[in-house]
Scaffold this motif. Structure first.
Motif, PDB file in Angstrom:
ATOM      1  N   PRO A  47       0.804  -1.233   0.000  1.00  0.00           N
ATOM      2  CA  PRO A  47       0.000   0.000   0.000  1.00  0.00           C
ATOM      3  C   PRO A  47       0.825   1.265   0.000  1.00  0.00           C
ATOM      4  N   GLY A  48       2.041   1.241   0.498  1.00  0.00           N
ATOM      5  CA  GLY A  48       2.845   2.455   0.561  1.00  0.00           C
ATOM      6  C   GLY A  48       3.553   2.793  -0.723  1.00  0.00           C
ATOM      7  N   ALA A  49       3.517   1.886  -1.714  1.00  0.00           N
ATOM      8  CA  ALA A  49       4.245   2.115  -2.950  1.00  0.00           C
ATOM      9  C   ALA A  49       3.518   3.127  -3.827  1.00  0.00           C
ATOM     10  N   VAL A  50       4.270   3.816  -4.695  1.00  0.00           N
ATOM     11  CA  VAL A  50       3.665   4.766  -5.627  1.00  0.00           C
ATOM     12  C   VAL A  50       2.842   3.999  -6.646  1.00  0.00           C
ATOM     13  N   PRO A  51       1.566   4.372  -6.877  1.00  0.00           N
ATOM     14  CA  PRO A  51       0.728   3.626  -7.794  1.00  0.00           C
ATOM     15  C   PRO A  51       1.176   3.779  -9.239  1.00  0.00           C
ATOM     16  N   VAL A  52       0.828   2.787 -10.053  1.00  0.00           N
ATOM     17  CA  VAL A  52       1.081   2.887 -11.481  1.00  0.00           C
ATOM     18  C   VAL A  52       0.218   4.011 -12.038  1.00  0.00           C
ATOM     19  N   PRO A  53       0.721   4.869 -12.931  1.00  0.00           N
ATOM     20  CA  PRO A  53      -0.099   5.953 -13.470  1.00  0.00           C
ATOM     21  C   PRO A  53      -1.423   5.443 -14.014  1.00  0.00           C
ATOM     22  N   GLN A  54      -2.492   6.186 -13.750  1.00  0.00           N
ATOM     23  CA  GLN A  54      -3.831   5.725 -14.048  1.00  0.00           C
ATOM     24  C   GLN A  54      -4.315   6.136 -15.440  1.00  0.00           C
ATOM     25  N   THR A  55      -3.707   7.119 -16.064  1.00  0.00           N
ATOM     26  CA  THR A  55      -4.279   7.674 -17.287  1.00  0.00           C
ATOM     27  C   THR A  55      -3.587   7.181 -18.543  1.00  0.00           C
ATOM     28  N   ALA A  56      -2.301   7.386 -18.660  1.00  0.00           N
ATOM     29  CA  ALA A  56      -1.582   7.006 -19.877  1.00  0.00           C
ATOM     30  C   ALA A  56      -0.157   6.646 -19.512  1.00  0.00           C
ATOM     31  N   GLY A  57       0.420   5.778 -20.308  1.00  0.00           N
ATOM     32  CA  GLY A  57       1.766   5.325 -20.047  1.00  0.00           C
ATOM     33  C   GLY A  57       2.811   6.280 -20.589  1.00  0.00           C
ATOM     34  N   PRO A  58       4.083   5.945 -20.397  1.00  0.00           N
ATOM     35  CA  PRO A  58       5.155   6.832 -20.836  1.00  0.00           C
ATOM     36  C   PRO A  58       5.213   7.021 -22.340  1.00  0.00           C
ATOM     37  N   ALA A  59       4.772   6.033 -23.120  1.00  0.00           N
ATOM     38  CA  ALA A  59       4.828   6.182 -24.581  1.00  0.00           C
ATOM     39  C   ALA A  59       3.866   7.266 -25.050  1.00  0.00           C
ATOM     40  N   THR A  60       2.619   7.194 -24.586  1.00  0.00           N
ATOM     41  CA  THR A  60       1.615   8.178 -25.008  1.00  0.00           C
ATOM     42  C   THR A  60       1.971   9.572 -24.516  1.00  0.00           C
ATOM     43  N   THR A  61       2.271   9.677 -23.226  1.00  0.00           N
ATOM     44  CA  THR A  61       2.603  10.994 -22.683  1.00  0.00           C
ATOM     45  C   THR A  61       3.908  11.517 -23.272  1.00  0.00           C
ATOM     46  N   GLY A  62       4.823  10.603 -23.604  1.00  0.00           N
ATOM     47  CA  GLY A  62       6.076  11.041 -24.226  1.00  0.00           C
ATOM     48  C   GLY A  62       5.857  11.668 -25.588  1.00  0.00           C
ATOM     49  N   VAL A  63       4.954  11.072 -26.383  1.00  0.00           N
ATOM     50  CA  VAL A  63       4.637  11.641 -27.695  1.00  0.00           C
ATOM     51  C   VAL A  63       3.988  13.014 -27.536  1.00  0.00           C
ATOM     52  N   ILE A  64       3.056  13.122 -26.577  1.00  0.00           N
ATOM     53  CA  ILE A  64       2.395  14.412 -26.346  1.00  0.00           C
ATOM     54  C   ILE A  64       3.406  15.467 -25.905  1.00  0.00           C
ATOM     55  N   ALA A  65       4.290  15.092 -24.984  1.00  0.00           N
ATOM     56  CA  ALA A  65       5.279  16.043 -24.486  1.00  0.00           C
ATOM     57  C   ALA A  65       6.240  16.469 -25.592  1.00  0.00           C
ATOM     58  N   ALA A  66       6.662  15.518 -26.405  1.00  0.00           N
ATOM     59  CA  ALA A  66       7.587  15.846 -27.497  1.00  0.00           C
ATOM     60  C   ALA A  66       6.929  16.757 -28.523  1.00  0.00           C
ATOM     61  N   THR A  67       5.662  16.493 -28.828  1.00  0.00           N
ATOM     62  CA  THR A  67       4.946  17.342 -29.780  1.00  0.00           C
ATOM     63  C   THR A  67       4.794  18.758 -29.232  1.00  0.00           C
ATOM     64  N   ALA A  68       4.408  18.862 -27.964  1.00  0.00           N
ATOM     65  CA  ALA A  68       4.250  20.184 -27.351  1.00  0.00           C
ATOM     66  C   ALA A  68       5.577  20.930 -27.298  1.00  0.00           C
ATOM     67  N   ALA A  69       6.651  20.226 -26.967  1.00  0.00           N
ATOM     68  CA  ALA A  69       7.963  20.871 -26.933  1.00  0.00           C
ATOM     69  C   ALA A  69       8.375  21.358 -28.317  1.00  0.00           C
ATOM     70  N   ALA A  70       8.059  20.577 -29.335  1.00  0.00           N
ATOM     71  CA  ALA A  70       8.389  20.984 -30.713  1.00  0.00           C
ATOM     72  C   ALA A  70       7.634  22.250 -31.109  1.00  0.00           C
ATOM     73  N   VAL A  71       6.363  22.347 -30.697  1.00  0.00           N
ATOM     74  CA  VAL A  71       5.584  23.555 -30.990  1.00  0.00           C
ATOM     75  C   VAL A  71       6.190  24.763 -30.286  1.00  0.00           C
ATOM     76  N   ALA A  72       6.516  24.595 -29.003  1.00  0.00           N
ATOM     77  CA  ALA A  72       7.095  25.711 -28.245  1.00  0.00           C
ATOM     78  C   ALA A  72       8.431  26.152 -28.830  1.00  0.00           C
ATOM     79  N   ALA A  73       9.217  25.191 -29.332  1.00  0.00           N
ATOM     80  CA  ALA A  73      10.528  25.538 -29.896  1.00  0.00           C
ATOM     81  C   ALA A  73      10.422  26.104 -31.305  1.00  0.00           C
ATOM     82  N   ALA A  74       9.371  25.733 -32.040  1.00  0.00           N
ATOM     83  CA  ALA A  74       9.248  26.177 -33.431  1.00  0.00           C
ATOM     84  C   ALA A  74       8.656  27.580 -33.555  1.00  0.00           C
ATOM     85  N   LEU A  75       7.760  27.951 -32.655  1.00  0.00           N
ATOM     86  CA  LEU A  75       7.096  29.248 -32.776  1.00  0.00           C
ATOM     87  C   LEU A  75       8.072  30.432 -32.828  1.00  0.00           C
ATOM     88  N   PRO A  76       9.135  30.461 -32.020  1.00  0.00           N
ATOM     89  CA  PRO A  76      10.039  31.622 -32.087  1.00  0.00           C
ATOM     90  C   PRO A  76      10.682  31.831 -33.455  1.00  0.00           C
TER      91      PRO A  76
END
Length: 255
Positions: A47-76
């Motif tokens: 019970p004291g362990a950190v739970p497994v993420p409930q929404t999305a795994g590292p692959a899905t969130t990684g793609v979202i994060a990479a896409t968002a970072a690319a947008v932030a870097a491209a706009l300037p």
């Protein structure tokens, strides 16, 4: 207890005791009513362990994060020399300003969606919700991840891109980073799909309203606000996974 000579022993050595001495692999499965309910996971063994993420795994969130970072870097790259308004900024301003310039109080009300006090109230509400459920890891993450994202934006991203507006650096929008990072943290941490959908819907409306208000009040260009949202999403997802790693590495261990 004694028995008469020749009488049968009432407790023979081979009498069944109810214990199953067969190897575990040969035992039948327990009845359905003793098994975990269909569709439910059994209780976490630690019970004291950190739970497994409930929404999305590292692959899905990684793609979202990479896409968002690319947008932030491209706009300037679209900014003109000196960091002035882009063609897109001018087009958005041409639609927003005529409607809100005659009524500046409406623009002020719309911009409240990104006000620091309003965003902090939302953050504190999320922290109280998780704390009330004694979900301490989520409580710490929902507080620390957005604030660290704001700090990275203020002290690293803004100076790096250096887009001036009036007497401050405007890209990425700090108010937008704060709002969107809190929303992103809540979406990553909440277990209810319905709650996540409701928060995303209200957050999208609040972001659009706040954007219109800030543009009308000349606080930010449209690209500042879009870049702020993109930076917030990428930073918060990255900080979320750092928090998961820290919790699993240094969190409580089973006895």
């Amino acid at each position: 207890m004694s028995t008469a000579p020749g009488a049968p022993n009432p407790c023979p050595a081979d009498r069944p005791t109810g214990d199953d001495h067969r190897p575990a692999e040969n035992r039948p499965d327990p009845p359905a009513h003793l098994s975990p309910a269909h569709g439910q996971r059994p209780a976490h063994p630690y019970p004291g362990a950190v739970p497994v993420p409930q929404t999305a795994g590292p692959a899905t969130t990684g793609v979202i994060a990479a896409t968002a970072a690319a947008v932030a870097a491209a706009l300037p790259w679209s900014f003109p020399p000196g960091g002035g308004a882009t063609t897109f900024d001018l087009a958005v301003g041409a639609r927003v300003d005529p409607r809100l310039d005659p009524r500046p109080w409406v623009a002020e009300v719309l911009a409240l969606a990104t006000n620091t006090g309003v965003v902090l109230a939302l953050l504190c509400g999320g922290a109280v919700w998780f704390a009330w459920q004694r979900r301490w890891w989520e409580t710490a993450t929902v507080v620390l991840a957005p604030e660290l994202a704001v700090a990275v934006n203020t002290w690293a991203l803004k100076p790096w891109w250096g887009r001036p507006l009036h007497d401050y650096l405007a890209y990425p929008s700090g108010h937008t980073v704060h709002l969107v990072s809190v929303i992103t943290a809540l979406v990553l941490l909440l277990r209810s799909a319905r709650a996540r959908a409701v928060i995303i819907a209200f957050a999208t409306a609040a972001w659009c309203a706040g954007a219109a208000g800030m543009i009308a009040l000349d606080y930010h260009h449209a690209t500042d606000i879009i870049g702020g949202a993109a930076a917030a999403i990428s930073l918060t997802i990255a900080l979320y996974w750092v928090s998961v790693w820290i919790g699993r590495t240094f969190g409580p261990r089973p006895l």
